[in-house]
Design an enzyme around this catalytic site. Sequence first.
Site, PDB file in Angstrom:
ATOM      1  N   ASP A 233      45.349  26.125  33.113  1.00 13.40           N
ATOM      2  CA  ASP A 233      44.667  27.388  33.392  1.00 13.40           C
ATOM      3  C   ASP A 233      43.902  27.902  32.164  1.00 13.40           C
ATOM      4  O   ASP A 233      44.420  27.884  31.048  1.00 13.40           O
ATOM      5  CB  ASP A 233      45.681  28.466  33.770  1.00 13.40           C
ATOM      6  CG  ASP A 233      46.541  28.094  34.976  1.00 13.40           C
ATOM      7  OD1 ASP A 233      46.976  26.937  35.048  1.00 13.40           O
ATOM      8  OD2 ASP A 233      46.795  28.977  35.804  1.00 13.40           O
ATOM      9  N   HIS A 235      41.714  30.951  32.844  1.00 14.75           N
ATOM     10  CA  HIS A 235      41.742  32.362  33.244  1.00 14.75           C
ATOM     11  C   HIS A 235      40.782  33.260  32.449  1.00 14.75           C
ATOM     12  O   HIS A 235      41.161  34.307  31.936  1.00 14.75           O
ATOM     13  CB  HIS A 235      43.166  32.910  33.133  1.00 14.75           C
ATOM     14  CG  HIS A 235      43.977  32.663  34.372  1.00 14.75           C
ATOM     15  ND1 HIS A 235      43.613  33.137  35.616  1.00 14.75           N
ATOM     16  CD2 HIS A 235      45.129  31.968  34.558  1.00 14.75           C
ATOM     17  CE1 HIS A 235      44.511  32.750  36.510  1.00 14.75           C
ATOM     18  NE2 HIS A 235      45.436  32.030  35.906  1.00 14.75           N
ATOM     19  N   ASP A 262      42.212  27.435  38.119  1.00 16.67           N
ATOM     20  CA  ASP A 262      42.331  28.788  37.573  1.00 16.67           C
ATOM     21  C   ASP A 262      41.458  28.955  36.330  1.00 16.67           C
ATOM     22  O   ASP A 262      41.915  29.313  35.243  1.00 16.67           O
ATOM     23  CB  ASP A 262      43.794  29.157  37.275  1.00 16.67           C
ATOM     24  CG  ASP A 262      44.548  29.558  38.536  1.00 16.67           C
ATOM     25  OD1 ASP A 262      44.047  29.279  39.642  1.00 16.67           O
ATOM     26  OD2 ASP A 262      45.641  30.143  38.420  1.00 16.67           O
ATOM     27  N   ASP A 265      39.402  34.799  36.615  1.00 17.51           N
ATOM     28  CA  ASP A 265      40.311  35.923  36.924  1.00 17.51           C
ATOM     29  C   ASP A 265      41.168  36.294  35.714  1.00 17.51           C
ATOM     30  O   ASP A 265      41.494  35.469  34.877  1.00 17.51           O
ATOM     31  CB  ASP A 265      41.219  35.626  38.118  1.00 17.51           C
ATOM     32  CG  ASP A 265      40.551  35.895  39.449  1.00 17.51           C
ATOM     33  OD1 ASP A 265      39.557  36.627  39.471  1.00 17.51           O
ATOM     34  OD2 ASP A 265      41.033  35.377  40.473  1.00 17.51           O
ATOM     35  N   ARG A 266      41.537  37.578  35.691  1.00 14.71           N
ATOM     36  CA  ARG A 266      42.351  38.193  34.640  1.00 14.71           C
ATOM     37  C   ARG A 266      41.573  38.323  33.340  1.00 14.71           C
ATOM     38  O   ARG A 266      41.291  39.402  32.889  1.00 14.71           O
ATOM     39  CB  ARG A 266      43.690  37.463  34.455  1.00 14.71           C
ATOM     40  CG  ARG A 266      44.592  37.576  35.680  1.00 14.71           C
ATOM     41  CD  ARG A 266      46.003  37.090  35.372  1.00 14.71           C
ATOM     42  NE  ARG A 266      46.881  37.180  36.527  1.00 14.71           N
ATOM     43  CZ  ARG A 266      47.603  38.244  36.853  1.00 14.71           C
ATOM     44  NH1 ARG A 266      47.534  39.326  36.120  1.00 14.71           N
ATOM     45  NH2 ARG A 266      48.381  38.229  37.909  1.00 14.71           N
ATOM     46  N   ASN A 294      44.676  28.199  42.655  1.00 10.01           N
ATOM     47  CA  ASN A 294      44.861  29.260  43.642  1.00 10.01           C
ATOM     48  C   ASN A 294      43.948  30.460  43.384  1.00 10.01           C
ATOM     49  O   ASN A 294      43.672  31.250  44.288  1.00 10.01           O
ATOM     50  CB  ASN A 294      46.325  29.725  43.687  1.00 10.01           C
ATOM     51  CG  ASN A 294      46.800  30.324  42.388  1.00 10.01           C
ATOM     52  OD1 ASN A 294      46.760  29.674  41.342  1.00 10.01           O
ATOM     53  ND2 ASN A 294      47.254  31.565  42.414  1.00 10.01           N
ATOM     54  N   HIS A 295      43.420  30.576  42.138  1.00 11.89           N
ATOM     55  CA  HIS A 295      42.503  31.688  41.840  1.00 11.89           C
ATOM     56  C   HIS A 295      41.045  31.361  42.151  1.00 11.89           C
ATOM     57  O   HIS A 295      40.186  32.225  41.992  1.00 11.89           O
ATOM     58  CB  HIS A 295      42.656  32.141  40.385  1.00 11.89           C
ATOM     59  CG  HIS A 295      43.767  33.128  40.210  1.00 11.89           C
ATOM     60  ND1 HIS A 295      43.581  34.476  40.252  1.00 11.89           N
ATOM     61  CD2 HIS A 295      45.094  32.927  40.028  1.00 11.89           C
ATOM     62  CE1 HIS A 295      44.740  35.090  40.080  1.00 11.89           C
ATOM     63  NE2 HIS A 295      45.673  34.174  39.943  1.00 11.89           N
ATOM     64  N   HIS A 343      46.893  21.601  40.806  1.00  9.18           N
ATOM     65  CA  HIS A 343      47.121  22.884  40.153  1.00  9.18           C
ATOM     66  C   HIS A 343      48.538  23.401  40.353  1.00  9.18           C
ATOM     67  O   HIS A 343      49.205  23.816  39.401  1.00  9.18           O
ATOM     68  CB  HIS A 343      46.130  23.938  40.658  1.00  9.18           C
ATOM     69  CG  HIS A 343      46.325  25.274  40.009  1.00  9.18           C
ATOM     70  ND1 HIS A 343      45.946  25.526  38.698  1.00  9.18           N
ATOM     71  CD2 HIS A 343      46.900  26.416  40.454  1.00  9.18           C
ATOM     72  CE1 HIS A 343      46.280  26.761  38.389  1.00  9.18           C
ATOM     73  NE2 HIS A 343      46.856  27.328  39.430  1.00  9.18           N
ATOM     74  N   ARG A 391      56.798  33.233  44.374  1.00  6.62           N
ATOM     75  CA  ARG A 391      55.492  33.892  44.478  1.00  6.62           C
ATOM     76  C   ARG A 391      55.222  34.427  45.884  1.00  6.62           C
ATOM     77  O   ARG A 391      54.269  35.173  46.085  1.00  6.62           O
ATOM     78  CB  ARG A 391      54.378  32.908  44.116  1.00  6.62           C
ATOM     79  CG  ARG A 391      54.463  32.345  42.718  1.00  6.62           C
ATOM     80  CD  ARG A 391      53.380  31.295  42.527  1.00  6.62           C
ATOM     81  NE  ARG A 391      53.519  30.562  41.283  1.00  6.62           N
ATOM     82  CZ  ARG A 391      52.901  30.870  40.144  1.00  6.62           C
ATOM     83  NH1 ARG A 391      52.113  31.922  40.094  1.00  6.62           N
ATOM     84  NH2 ARG A 391      53.064  30.137  39.067  1.00  6.62           N
ATOM     85  N   HIS A 418      49.421  26.289  36.540  1.00  8.59           N
ATOM     86  CA  HIS A 418      49.839  27.383  37.417  1.00  8.59           C
ATOM     87  C   HIS A 418      50.877  28.341  36.841  1.00  8.59           C
ATOM     88  O   HIS A 418      51.002  29.458  37.303  1.00  8.59           O
ATOM     89  CB  HIS A 418      50.366  26.749  38.718  1.00  8.59           C
ATOM     90  CG  HIS A 418      50.522  27.661  39.890  1.00  8.59           C
ATOM     91  ND1 HIS A 418      49.636  28.671  40.202  1.00  8.59           N
ATOM     92  CD2 HIS A 418      51.474  27.695  40.861  1.00  8.59           C
ATOM     93  CE1 HIS A 418      50.042  29.267  41.322  1.00  8.59           C
ATOM     94  NE2 HIS A 418      51.153  28.706  41.736  1.00  8.59           N
TER      95      HIS A 418
END
Length: 489
Positions: A233, A235, A262, A265-266, A294-295, A343, A391, A418
């Site tokens: 990731d 991110h 990923d 995001d964030r 997943n993002h 992922h 999750r 992840h």
Amino acid sequence: MTTEEQTNQEVTTEDIKIAEKYKSDANESFKKQDFNNAIELYTKAIEKNPTVAVYYANRSIAYLKTECFGYALTDASKAIELDKSYVKGYYRRAAAHMSLGKFKEALKDYEYVTKVRPNDKDAKMKYTECNKVVKKLAFERAIAVDDNKKNIADSINLDAMTIENEYTGPELEDGKVTLQFMKDLMELYKKQGKLHRKYAYKILLDIKAYFMKQPTLVDVPIEDDAKFTVCGDIHGQFYDLMNIFELNGLPSETNPYLFNGDFVDRGSFSVECIFTLFGFKLLYPNHFFMSRGNHESATMNQVYGFDGEVKSKYTAQMADLFTEVYNWLPLAHCLNKRVLVMHGGLFTRDDVTLDEIRKIDRNRQPPEEGPMCELLWSDPQPQPGRAPSKRGVGCQFGPDVTKTFLDLNKLDYIIRSHEVKNDGYEVAHNGLCITVFSAPNYCDTMGNKGAFITLTGKSMKPIYTTYEAVPHPNVKPMAFANSLLNLMC
């Protein structure tokens, strides 16, 4: 002891006193952003006195911080069960629903609070904001049906976009990405510049056309003495991405990379990250690989910032185009027919084969169950067997599940991402399941190292490089996230 048995246990005055001490210590850990320790201490408080709604609600928000959305939802619901008048319980449950993109369920909890506390301005504001999101999503779904799945890509007219005289940034050469373009682009981004929208759209159109021709499971051959790098990731942490290239060299035909989902995001430099990665993919299509995380989905992007960032730096139309592109990202890569990289993780069934993965229809938003969902969302667990996901999506799988999958598909081990790991990576399941996470000091709060894996084609033995976070401009993570996400806690 089950939650029900805990709730029914006899609680002494001494238990109550000890539980309050644990809660107080947990609150201190939470303030220091040591969320895992806070969870441990809230759990001890619950074990001593399982009748207090606040303990569950507090542990719920700590679980949210560690992305255990399923556990957070369970705890918030337990808090409400114990005390139906405890308003924070409804806020916590709404937060868990929001984190999973379940806006309608969140709206129900906010609505309840506004009914029992009609003069609560904060509750009214959260209800109003959440209701806007629900209506907006319903409107977008209606439009999508009316348009009969009309492609955004087909509506882009590059010829109508003018390059203004004052633009001094990098330019594509005959419409193509070059190494010089990539070097100039990274320098532009380091100085917080912006790529011209015409070139940004061109990259997106070209990358979509490329990914549409790729299989769901990409086979990657690696020469015996060739080096290959796998990153986890990112991110939206652009300056840490640049540090990876500083430490390990720029991507090239002799320095291939796989980025394992990923990308966005964030972190608030997600646009810079994704155009850098897409640019290298176009430059070195056979030596630079990208898996979907997943993002890379519309719901996550709407909640965690990428959608807002694209709209801020470019347009709403471009945000929709990104959704189209992400739908075509491959879901997994098989390195030298020996290592599977995805992922998330493995499956709720033992009979999933590589051929089944190859046949997944990936051009869609991730479903809530099944192999595609699990490739993006699942996590390993130390105990054998399977368990519901912490999750709330995907599953948790044990070492026996990993071994069965590897034996069935004649593979050596799996690499997945992840999950934040303190050292940037973790070796689990007797060396058969490796996690790599490449965003150090995740969200500027977690204090973790980042890592990447290098291996050579002959041995395929993973070698780990770890690193600390580097400074970045003063733009906080989640700066473009849904306003509710910052309000709801």
